[in-house]
Design a protein around this motif. Structure first.
Motif, PDB file in Angstrom:
ATOM      1  N   TYR A  16      19.376 -15.982 -13.791  1.00  0.00           N
ATOM      2  CA  TYR A  16      17.921 -15.869 -13.684  1.00  0.00           C
ATOM      3  C   TYR A  16      17.524 -14.852 -12.615  1.00  0.00           C
ATOM      4  CZ  TYR A  16      13.061 -17.283 -13.850  1.00  0.00           C
ATOM      5  OH  TYR A  16      11.695 -17.286 -14.002  1.00  0.00           O
ATOM      6  N   VAL A  17      18.310 -14.796 -11.537  1.00  0.00           N
ATOM      7  CA  VAL A  17      18.062 -13.781 -10.506  1.00  0.00           C
ATOM      8  C   VAL A  17      18.218 -12.385 -11.103  1.00  0.00           C
ATOM      9  CG1 VAL A  17      19.053 -12.725  -8.427  1.00  0.00           C
ATOM     10  CG2 VAL A  17      18.632 -15.193  -8.490  1.00  0.00           C
ATOM     11  N   LEU A  18      19.255 -12.197 -11.911  1.00  0.00           N
ATOM     12  CA  LEU A  18      19.486 -10.901 -12.552  1.00  0.00           C
ATOM     13  C   LEU A  18      18.343 -10.550 -13.499  1.00  0.00           C
ATOM     14  CD1 LEU A  18      21.270  -8.441 -13.060  1.00  0.00           C
ATOM     15  CD2 LEU A  18      22.488  -9.781 -14.793  1.00  0.00           C
ATOM     16  N   LEU A  19      17.865 -11.542 -14.261  1.00  0.00           N
ATOM     17  CA  LEU A  19      16.745 -11.296 -15.165  1.00  0.00           C
ATOM     18  C   LEU A  19      15.500 -10.876 -14.398  1.00  0.00           C
ATOM     19  CD1 LEU A  19      17.064 -14.179 -17.791  1.00  0.00           C
ATOM     20  CD2 LEU A  19      17.448 -11.742 -18.151  1.00  0.00           C
ATOM     21  N   GLN A  20      15.230 -11.547 -13.286  1.00  0.00           N
ATOM     22  CA  GLN A  20      14.079 -11.183 -12.452  1.00  0.00           C
ATOM     23  C   GLN A  20      14.220  -9.760 -11.921  1.00  0.00           C
ATOM     24  OE1 GLN A  20      12.420 -14.432  -9.744  1.00  0.00           O
ATOM     25  NE2 GLN A  20      14.473 -15.193 -10.141  1.00  0.00           N
ATOM     26  N   SER A  21      15.436  -9.445 -11.488  1.00  0.00           N
ATOM     27  CA  SER A  21      15.685  -8.116 -10.947  1.00  0.00           C
ATOM     28  C   SER A  21      15.479  -7.045 -12.017  1.00  0.00           C
ATOM     29  CB  SER A  21      17.103  -8.035 -10.382  1.00  0.00           C
ATOM     30  OG  SER A  21      17.338  -6.780  -9.790  1.00  0.00           O
ATOM     31  N   LEU A  22      15.966  -7.288 -13.221  1.00  0.00           N
ATOM     32  CA  LEU A  22      15.780  -6.339 -14.318  1.00  0.00           C
ATOM     33  C   LEU A  22      14.305  -6.179 -14.658  1.00  0.00           C
ATOM     34  CD1 LEU A  22      18.745  -7.363 -16.653  1.00  0.00           C
ATOM     35  CD2 LEU A  22      18.567  -5.301 -15.241  1.00  0.00           C
ATOM     36  N   PHE A  23      13.564  -7.284 -14.604  1.00  0.00           N
ATOM     37  CA  PHE A  23      12.125  -7.233 -14.860  1.00  0.00           C
ATOM     38  C   PHE A  23      11.423  -6.351 -13.825  1.00  0.00           C
ATOM     39  CE2 PHE A  23       8.105  -9.236 -13.368  1.00  0.00           C
ATOM     40  CZ  PHE A  23       7.280  -8.825 -14.402  1.00  0.00           C
ATOM     41  N   ILE A  24      11.737  -6.564 -12.543  1.00  0.00           N
ATOM     42  CA  ILE A  24      11.101  -5.788 -11.474  1.00  0.00           C
ATOM     43  C   ILE A  24      11.495  -4.323 -11.556  1.00  0.00           C
ATOM     44  CG2 ILE A  24      11.027  -5.465  -8.964  1.00  0.00           C
ATOM     45  CD1 ILE A  24      11.251  -8.517  -8.716  1.00  0.00           C
ATOM     46  N   MET A  25      12.765  -4.046 -11.832  1.00  0.00           N
ATOM     47  CA  MET A  25      13.200  -2.660 -11.961  1.00  0.00           C
ATOM     48  C   MET A  25      12.526  -1.992 -13.161  1.00  0.00           C
ATOM     49  SD  MET A  25      15.038  -2.077  -9.376  1.00  0.00           S
ATOM     50  CE  MET A  25      15.577  -0.430  -9.837  1.00  0.00           C
ATOM     51  N   GLY A  26      12.256  -2.777 -14.186  1.00  0.00           N
ATOM     52  CA  GLY A  26      11.530  -2.240 -15.336  1.00  0.00           C
ATOM     53  C   GLY A  26      10.113  -1.839 -14.960  1.00  0.00           C
ATOM     54  N   VAL A  27       9.463  -2.675 -14.134  1.00  0.00           N
ATOM     55  CA  VAL A  27       8.120  -2.342 -13.650  1.00  0.00           C
ATOM     56  C   VAL A  27       8.167  -1.073 -12.811  1.00  0.00           C
ATOM     57  CG1 VAL A  27       6.234  -3.106 -12.158  1.00  0.00           C
ATOM     58  CG2 VAL A  27       7.330  -4.738 -13.703  1.00  0.00           C
ATOM     59  N   TRP A  28       9.170  -0.985 -11.934  1.00  0.00           N
ATOM     60  CA  TRP A  28       9.307   0.186 -11.052  1.00  0.00           C
ATOM     61  C   TRP A  28       9.549   1.463 -11.862  1.00  0.00           C
ATOM     62  CZ3 TRP A  28      13.823   3.127  -9.635  1.00  0.00           C
ATOM     63  CH2 TRP A  28      13.612   4.002  -8.552  1.00  0.00           C
ATOM     64  N   ILE A  29      10.396   1.375 -12.883  1.00  0.00           N
ATOM     65  CA  ILE A  29      10.683   2.537 -13.732  1.00  0.00           C
ATOM     66  C   ILE A  29       9.438   2.929 -14.532  1.00  0.00           C
ATOM     67  CG2 ILE A  29      12.010   3.316 -15.732  1.00  0.00           C
ATOM     68  CD1 ILE A  29      14.353   1.628 -14.642  1.00  0.00           C
ATOM     69  N   ALA A  30       8.661   1.925 -14.960  1.00  0.00           N
ATOM     70  CA  ALA A  30       7.451   2.204 -15.740  1.00  0.00           C
ATOM     71  C   ALA A  30       6.388   2.924 -14.916  1.00  0.00           C
ATOM     72  CB  ALA A  30       6.883   0.913 -16.306  1.00  0.00           C
ATOM     73  N   ASN A 187      15.366 -17.054  -3.336  1.00  0.00           N
ATOM     74  CA  ASN A 187      15.261 -16.286  -4.574  1.00  0.00           C
ATOM     75  C   ASN A 187      14.780 -14.862  -4.300  1.00  0.00           C
ATOM     76  OD1 ASN A 187      14.926 -16.189  -7.690  1.00  0.00           O
ATOM     77  ND2 ASN A 187      12.913 -15.579  -6.927  1.00  0.00           N
ATOM     78  N   ILE A 188      13.781 -14.716  -3.442  1.00  0.00           N
ATOM     79  CA  ILE A 188      13.256 -13.386  -3.111  1.00  0.00           C
ATOM     80  C   ILE A 188      14.341 -12.527  -2.470  1.00  0.00           C
ATOM     81  CG2 ILE A 188      11.668 -12.144  -1.586  1.00  0.00           C
ATOM     82  CD1 ILE A 188       9.645 -14.374  -2.051  1.00  0.00           C
ATOM     83  N   CYS A 189      15.099 -13.115  -1.551  1.00  0.00           N
ATOM     84  CA  CYS A 189      16.171 -12.372  -0.875  1.00  0.00           C
ATOM     85  C   CYS A 189      17.243 -11.933  -1.867  1.00  0.00           C
ATOM     86  CB  CYS A 189      16.786 -13.216   0.231  1.00  0.00           C
ATOM     87  SG  CYS A 189      15.659 -13.601   1.596  1.00  0.00           S
ATOM     88  N   CYS A 190      17.621 -12.840  -2.769  1.00  0.00           N
ATOM     89  CA  CYS A 190      18.659 -12.520  -3.755  1.00  0.00           C
ATOM     90  C   CYS A 190      18.193 -11.439  -4.721  1.00  0.00           C
ATOM     91  CB  CYS A 190      19.049 -13.782  -4.528  1.00  0.00           C
ATOM     92  SG  CYS A 190      19.903 -15.033  -3.541  1.00  0.00           S
ATOM     93  N   VAL A 191      16.954 -11.565  -5.193  1.00  0.00           N
ATOM     94  CA  VAL A 191      16.415 -10.571  -6.122  1.00  0.00           C
ATOM     95  C   VAL A 191      16.288  -9.214  -5.425  1.00  0.00           C
ATOM     96  CG1 VAL A 191      14.399  -9.911  -7.499  1.00  0.00           C
ATOM     97  CG2 VAL A 191      15.221 -12.276  -7.531  1.00  0.00           C
ATOM     98  N   SER A 192      15.857  -9.236  -4.163  1.00  0.00           N
ATOM     99  CA  SER A 192      15.717  -7.994  -3.409  1.00  0.00           C
ATOM    100  C   SER A 192      17.064  -7.286  -3.280  1.00  0.00           C
ATOM    101  CB  SER A 192      15.133  -8.284  -2.020  1.00  0.00           C
ATOM    102  OG  SER A 192      14.991  -7.102  -1.274  1.00  0.00           O
ATOM    103  N   TYR A 193      18.103  -8.046  -2.979  1.00  0.00           N
ATOM    104  CA  TYR A 193      19.439  -7.451  -2.853  1.00  0.00           C
ATOM    105  C   TYR A 193      19.937  -6.938  -4.204  1.00  0.00           C
ATOM    106  CZ  TYR A 193      24.342  -6.822  -1.673  1.00  0.00           C
ATOM    107  OH  TYR A 193      25.594  -6.279  -1.476  1.00  0.00           O
ATOM    108  N   CYS A 194      19.650  -7.676  -5.253  1.00  0.00           N
ATOM    109  CA  CYS A 194      20.054  -7.247  -6.592  1.00  0.00           C
ATOM    110  C   CYS A 194      19.324  -5.945  -6.963  1.00  0.00           C
ATOM    111  CB  CYS A 194      19.726  -8.352  -7.601  1.00  0.00           C
ATOM    112  SG  CYS A 194      20.497  -8.128  -9.219  1.00  0.00           S
ATOM    113  N   ASN A 195      18.040  -5.852  -6.575  1.00  0.00           N
ATOM    114  CA  ASN A 195      17.275  -4.628  -6.816  1.00  0.00           C
ATOM    115  C   ASN A 195      17.898  -3.454  -6.054  1.00  0.00           C
ATOM    116  OD1 ASN A 195      15.524  -6.103  -8.345  1.00  0.00           O
ATOM    117  ND2 ASN A 195      13.867  -6.116  -6.848  1.00  0.00           N
TER     118      ASN A 195
END
Length: 202
Positions: A16-30, A187-195
Motif C-alpha cells: 500500500y505504501v508503494l501504491l501511494q508512492s506511485l500515485f504521488i509520483m504520478g501527480v508530480w509527473i502530471a 506512513n508519511i515517512c515511508c511514502v516520502s522515502y519511497c518517493n
C-alpha cells in the motif's frame, strides 16, 4: 497461523505504501514541464494536465536588495583590497564619486570589473554621484510550505497527498483512533522515502 498473518499484514502495508508512492509520483509527473517563450513573445506551456497548477504556484516576484550594514562594509573592504590605490569616499552606506568626469568614467569601469570578480550578480545604481550596490532576487509569491507539499517536491508531497491516499480511506473504513494517527506519521515517512527512491530512478 499468527506468523503468517503478521507476514501478510506487513506485505500488504508495504504494497500500500508503494501504491501511494506511485500515485504521488504520478501527480508530480502530471505537473512536469516548463513554459517556452515563442518567437512572437507568447508563452507555450507544457501540455501536462497539472502543469497550470504548478505554474501558478511557482510564480515569482522581482525583489531588489541593497547592501547595508556589515554586508556593505565587507563589500567596500573587498573593493578596496583590489583597488588599493583608489581613495574610496564612503558616506552613509553609499560610495561617492570624486573628481573629473573622465576620472569617474575610468573609476566606474574599474569598479564594474572588480564587482564582476567579487560577484557577477552585484549591480550598481548612481544617484547624484552616490553609488549604491544591490542584487536582484526572484522571490516566490507562495510559501514553500504550500508549493512543495502540493506539487513541487515528491518527498514533501507525501504529507499533503496522504490525505487522499491514507487519512480519508482509514477514517472512513475504521474511524478515528490514536494508533491510526501514529501509523499515519509512519506512513508519511515511508511514502516520502519511497518517493525519494523513485525520484532517483526517473
Amino acid at each position: 497461523m499468527e506468523i503468517d498473518l503478521v507476514f501478510y499484514a506487513i506485505l500488504a502495508a508495504l504494497g500500500y505504501v508503494l501504491l501511494q508512492s506511485l500515485f504521488i509520483m504520478g501527480v508530480w509527473i502530471a505537473a512536469a514541464g516548463e513554459t517556452e517563450v515563442m518567437p512572437d513573445g507568447k508563452d507555450k506551456d507544457s501540455e501536462m494536465i497539472l502543469y497550470p497548477l504548478k505554474k501558478f504556484l511557482m510564480q515569482s516576484e522581482t525583489k531588489t536588495v541593497y547592501f547595508s550594514g556589515d554586508q556593505f562594509t565587507n563589500l567596500i573592504n573587498k573593493i578596496q583590497m583590489v583597488l588599493p590605490e583608489v581613495n574610496l569616499n564612503v558616506i552613509d552606506e553609499a560610495l561617492f564619486l570624486n573628481g573629473e568626469r573622465d576620472n569617474n568614467t575610468s573609476f566606474l569601469n574599474s569598479l564594474n570589473s572588480v564587482l564582476s570578480q567579487i560577484d557577477s550578480q552585484i549591480k550598481i545604481r548612481i544617484n547624484n554621484n552616490a553609488i549604491s550596490f544591490y542584487k536582484i532576487y526572484q522571490e516566490p509569491r507562495f510559501s514553500k510550505y504550500l508549493r512543495k507539499p502540493l506539487i513541487q517536491c515528491p518527498m514533501c508531497m507525501a504529507s499533503f497527498w496522504s490525505i487522499f491516499s491514507y487519512w480519508i480511506p482509514v477514517l472512513c473504513l475504521f474511524g478515528f483512533s490514536f494508533w491510526y494517527l501514529y501509523l499515519g506519521v509512519i506512513n508519511i515517512c515511508c511514502v516520502s522515502y519511497c518517493n525519494f527512491l523513485l525520484r532517483k530512478k526517473l
